[in-house]
Design a protein around this motif. Structure first.
Motif, PDB file in Angstrom:
ATOM      1  N   GLY A   1       0.818  -1.206   0.000  1.00 52.67           N
ATOM      2  CA  GLY A   1       0.000   0.000   0.000  1.00 52.67           C
ATOM      3  C   GLY A   1       0.849   1.251   0.000  1.00 52.67           C
ATOM      4  N   LEU A   2       1.942   1.222   0.779  1.00 52.52           N
ATOM      5  CA  LEU A   2       2.859   2.362   0.794  1.00 52.52           C
ATOM      6  C   LEU A   2       3.467   2.594  -0.590  1.00 52.52           C
ATOM      7  N   ASN A   3       3.899   1.530  -1.222  1.00 53.04           N
ATOM      8  CA  ASN A   3       4.516   1.657  -2.548  1.00 53.04           C
ATOM      9  C   ASN A   3       3.521   2.190  -3.575  1.00 53.04           C
ATOM     10  N   ALA A   4       2.281   1.664  -3.527  1.00 57.50           N
ATOM     11  CA  ALA A   4       1.266   2.096  -4.480  1.00 57.50           C
ATOM     12  C   ALA A   4       0.895   3.555  -4.265  1.00 57.50           C
ATOM     13  N   ALA A   5       0.702   3.924  -3.000  1.00 55.35           N
ATOM     14  CA  ALA A   5       0.351   5.316  -2.705  1.00 55.35           C
ATOM     15  C   ALA A   5       1.484   6.249  -3.060  1.00 55.35           C
ATOM     16  N   SER A   6       2.713   5.787  -2.843  1.00 57.01           N
ATOM     17  CA  SER A   6       3.875   6.596  -3.194  1.00 57.01           C
ATOM     18  C   SER A   6       3.940   6.836  -4.707  1.00 57.01           C
ATOM     19  N   GLU A   7       3.626   5.773  -5.474  1.00 54.88           N
ATOM     20  CA  GLU A   7       3.614   5.917  -6.935  1.00 54.88           C
ATOM     21  C   GLU A   7       2.532   6.894  -7.370  1.00 54.88           C
ATOM     22  N   GLN A   8       1.356   6.804  -6.744  1.00 56.95           N
ATOM     23  CA  GLN A   8       0.274   7.714  -7.101  1.00 56.95           C
ATOM     24  C   GLN A   8       0.626   9.153  -6.732  1.00 56.95           C
ATOM     25  N   LEU A   9       1.245   9.342  -5.572  1.00 57.94           N
ATOM     26  CA  LEU A   9       1.671  10.691  -5.165  1.00 57.94           C
ATOM     27  C   LEU A   9       2.673  11.261  -6.157  1.00 57.94           C
ATOM     28  N   SER A  10       3.564  10.398  -6.641  1.00 63.08           N
ATOM     29  CA  SER A  10       4.572  10.845  -7.612  1.00 63.08           C
ATOM     30  C   SER A  10       3.921  11.296  -8.916  1.00 63.08           C
ATOM     31  N   VAL A  11       2.968  10.489  -9.404  1.00 61.79           N
ATOM     32  CA  VAL A  11       2.293  10.831 -10.663  1.00 61.79           C
ATOM     33  C   VAL A  11       1.465  12.105 -10.509  1.00 61.79           C
ATOM     34  N   LEU A  12       0.717  12.199  -9.417  1.00 63.08           N
ATOM     35  CA  LEU A  12      -0.097  13.395  -9.198  1.00 63.08           C
ATOM     36  C   LEU A  12       0.771  14.639  -9.026  1.00 63.08           C
TER      37      LEU A  12
ATOM     38  N   SER B   1      -2.333   9.001 -15.025  1.00 59.46           N
ATOM     39  CA  SER B   1      -3.046   8.408 -13.894  1.00 59.46           C
ATOM     40  C   SER B   1      -2.490   7.013 -13.652  1.00 59.46           C
ATOM     41  N   VAL B   2      -2.702   6.497 -12.427  1.00 61.24           N
ATOM     42  CA  VAL B   2      -2.155   5.201 -12.031  1.00 61.24           C
ATOM     43  C   VAL B   2      -3.258   4.154 -12.014  1.00 61.24           C
ATOM     44  N   ASP B   3      -2.973   2.989 -12.599  1.00 58.74           N
ATOM     45  CA  ASP B   3      -3.882   1.848 -12.522  1.00 58.74           C
ATOM     46  C   ASP B   3      -3.405   0.927 -11.409  1.00 58.74           C
ATOM     47  N   PHE B   4      -4.325   0.508 -10.535  1.00 61.67           N
ATOM     48  CA  PHE B   4      -3.975  -0.367  -9.413  1.00 61.67           C
ATOM     49  C   PHE B   4      -4.559  -1.762  -9.628  1.00 61.67           C
ATOM     50  N   THR B   5      -3.797  -2.771  -9.190  1.00 63.02           N
ATOM     51  CA  THR B   5      -4.226  -4.169  -9.308  1.00 63.02           C
ATOM     52  C   THR B   5      -4.101  -4.847  -7.951  1.00 63.02           C
ATOM     53  N   ASN B   6      -5.129  -5.607  -7.581  1.00 63.09           N
ATOM     54  CA  ASN B   6      -5.094  -6.361  -6.337  1.00 63.09           C
ATOM     55  C   ASN B   6      -4.230  -7.606  -6.532  1.00 63.09           C
ATOM     56  N   VAL B   7      -3.339  -7.868  -5.564  1.00 59.25           N
ATOM     57  CA  VAL B   7      -2.455  -9.036  -5.626  1.00 59.25           C
ATOM     58  C   VAL B   7      -3.027 -10.135  -4.741  1.00 59.25           C
ATOM     59  N   LEU B   8      -3.385 -11.276  -5.333  1.00 61.04           N
ATOM     60  CA  LEU B   8      -3.959 -12.399  -4.573  1.00 61.04           C
ATOM     61  C   LEU B   8      -2.845 -13.349  -4.153  1.00 61.04           C
TER      62      LEU B   8
ATOM     63  N   GLN C   1      -6.353  20.536 -12.329  1.00 63.17           N
ATOM     64  CA  GLN C   1      -5.746  20.702 -11.004  1.00 63.17           C
ATOM     65  C   GLN C   1      -6.721  20.371  -9.884  1.00 63.17           C
ATOM     66  N   THR C   2      -7.990  20.714 -10.074  1.00 61.35           N
ATOM     67  CA  THR C   2      -8.969  20.442  -9.018  1.00 61.35           C
ATOM     68  C   THR C   2      -9.085  18.943  -8.755  1.00 61.35           C
ATOM     69  N   THR C   3      -9.234  18.181  -9.844  1.00 57.26           N
ATOM     70  CA  THR C   3      -9.341  16.728  -9.702  1.00 57.26           C
ATOM     71  C   THR C   3      -8.078  16.132  -9.085  1.00 57.26           C
ATOM     72  N   ASP C   4      -6.928  16.597  -9.544  1.00 53.23           N
ATOM     73  CA  ASP C   4      -5.673  16.039  -9.048  1.00 53.23           C
ATOM     74  C   ASP C   4      -5.404  16.433  -7.594  1.00 53.23           C
ATOM     75  N   MET C   5      -5.836  17.616  -7.181  1.00 50.60           N
ATOM     76  CA  MET C   5      -5.640  18.004  -5.775  1.00 50.60           C
ATOM     77  C   MET C   5      -6.502  17.146  -4.849  1.00 50.60           C
ATOM     78  N   VAL C   6      -7.719  16.828  -5.294  1.00 55.66           N
ATOM     79  CA  VAL C   6      -8.582  15.939  -4.496  1.00 55.66           C
ATOM     80  C   VAL C   6      -7.958  14.549  -4.420  1.00 55.66           C
ATOM     81  N   ALA C   7      -7.474  14.061  -5.588  1.00 56.42           N
ATOM     82  CA  ALA C   7      -6.829  12.751  -5.617  1.00 56.42           C
ATOM     83  C   ALA C   7      -5.553  12.745  -4.788  1.00 56.42           C
ATOM     84  N   LEU C   8      -4.877  13.869  -4.735  1.00 53.84           N
ATOM     85  CA  LEU C   8      -3.656  13.971  -3.933  1.00 53.84           C
ATOM     86  C   LEU C   8      -3.956  13.785  -2.448  1.00 53.84           C
TER      87      LEU C   8
END
Length: 400
Positions: A9-20, A36-43, A364-371
């Protein structure tokens, strides 16, 4: 397993923060396309498969599986830079790296002319035309119009009546005064000035008069009687009496009509003076502009225009298959397909707006909310890791 899930979760959120963060940082970058970042659940595990025969899978974490760019249209902003260009619709500008020779594609039309005359972007990459050739433009102000010519202006001066004794004629700076007391016919007056060249002077008395002054930048010769004057048809009597002189200017291009005035003509009228052939001059490049088809149009000082080049636009089979290589550019890959260069407004390609640029498509509005959401996800995953660490420390203490 919770520790692994928290770390994922930390790695994924870090990647999303970087992209945003990159999106927000480039919200004012010309032609920038947001990501934008695509996320996949790891089973990772199965429960109850041994006892009940039912296989229940549980998530073992999250993976930032892909970063996707949006190639949606950015707003077009006009400016005063003539060689800037923006595409409205599909397609990309085509550039070549002069050092590596790579062909790259961009939506950033911040183009200028370098010292060698090539149309380039801010990194010095050359812009290609519809044939895939680097665009070379004439270097102002020394370039001349391909359609301009150099000709001399010709004026016609016609004397239509006799000059009375003591009458005076000023012809292009050279003055003749009839001091002899003899009336001169129109033919005699015309003969006085016919055959004079630029800079001619006559100060000595000749026959029935004297000269003073200097003839201007003209050459005079026998002329043809005009049949109109200032748009009006001359009467047959006036035409029959007229004695014309052809005045050829010594400088190329349109000139002020030769100055002729008189006093003492028996009819009391001045000579007829009219430009019969307006001269032309070499047209020098004044400015350049870009039309909707990407044609670069040169405007010249003589009023002529000429197409100097045409900017090429590449249609990309799949924009999302392009590989981003920096400097607001992309390169083709197997997934993008082969781009085809042609003119704007053809086969689905967009139109071009000159003296304009395409803004970043970042919202910017959408990305700030996503941030904010990504920040909370990061903090939550960090909390999971922290608690799981405490549990492990407790277990280790129990074994001790």
């Amino acid at each position: 397993m919770s520790l692994i899930e928290g770390l994922s979760g930390l790695n994924a959120a870090s990647e999303q923060l970087s992209v945003l963060g990159k999106n927000i940082a480039n919200s004012a970058t010309v032609g920038y396309k947001s990501s934008s970042v695509d996320f996949t659940n790891v089973l990772s595990s199965q429960l109850n498969s041994a006892n009940s025969g039912l296989s229940t899978q549980t998530g073992g974490g999250v993976l930032a599986s892909n970063v996707t760019q949006s190639f949606s249209q950015g707003a077009i902003s006009n400016n005063t830079t003539p060689l800037n260009a923006a595409i409205s619709g599909q397609g990309m500008f085509v550039l070549t790296d002069p050092v590596l020779g790579n062909t790259v594609y961009t939506r950033n039309g911040q183009f200028t002319q370098n010292s060698d005359g090539y149309l380039v972007n801010g990194s010095g990459f050359k812009v290609l035309d519809i044939t895939g050739t680097a665009i070379s433009l004439p270097i102002s102000p020394h370039d001349t119009s391909p359609t301009s010519t150099q000709t001399y202006q010709v004026d016609t001066v016609a004397f239509t009546s006799s000059l009375s004794p003591y009458g005076t004629v000023t012809f292009g700076g050279l003055t003749y005064t009839n001091t002899d007391g003899t009336t001169l016919t129109a033919t005699e007056v015309a003969a006085i000035f016919t055959g004079l060249s630029a800079g001619a002077t006559k100060n000595a008395a000749i026959s029935s008069g004297t000269f003073s002054g200097v003839l201007g930048d003209y050459t005079t010769s026998t002329g043809t009687v005009p049949d109109t004057y200032l748009g009006m048809t001359l009467s047959a009597a006036t035409t029959a009496a007229a004695q014309p002189i052809s005045v050829t200017h010594g400088s190329y291009g349109a000139q002020s009509c030769v100055s002729v005035s008189a006093s003492g003509f028996l009819t009391g009228s001045d000579p007829i003076v009219e430009t019969t052939t307006v001269g032309t001059d070499t047209g020098y490049l004044n400015s350049m502009s870009i039309d909707t088809d990407g044609k670069i149009i040169g405007s010249y000082s003589d009023g002529t225009t000429a197409t100097l080049a045409q900017i090429g636009v590449a249609r990309i089979p799949s924009n999302t298959g392009l590989r981003q290589v920096g400097n607001d550019t992309w390169m083709q890959t197997d997934k993008s397909g082969v781009p085809v260069i042609a003119a704007a407004n053809t086969l689905g390609r967009g139109s071009i707006t000159g003296s304009a640029l395409e803004d970043s498509n970042v919202n910017q509005t959408t990305d700030m909310v996503a941030l904010l959401a990504a920040q909370q996800a990061y903090q939550a995953s960090a909390q999971v890791v922290k608690i799981e660490d405490q549990i492990y420390q407790t277990l280790i203490g129990m074994n001790g």
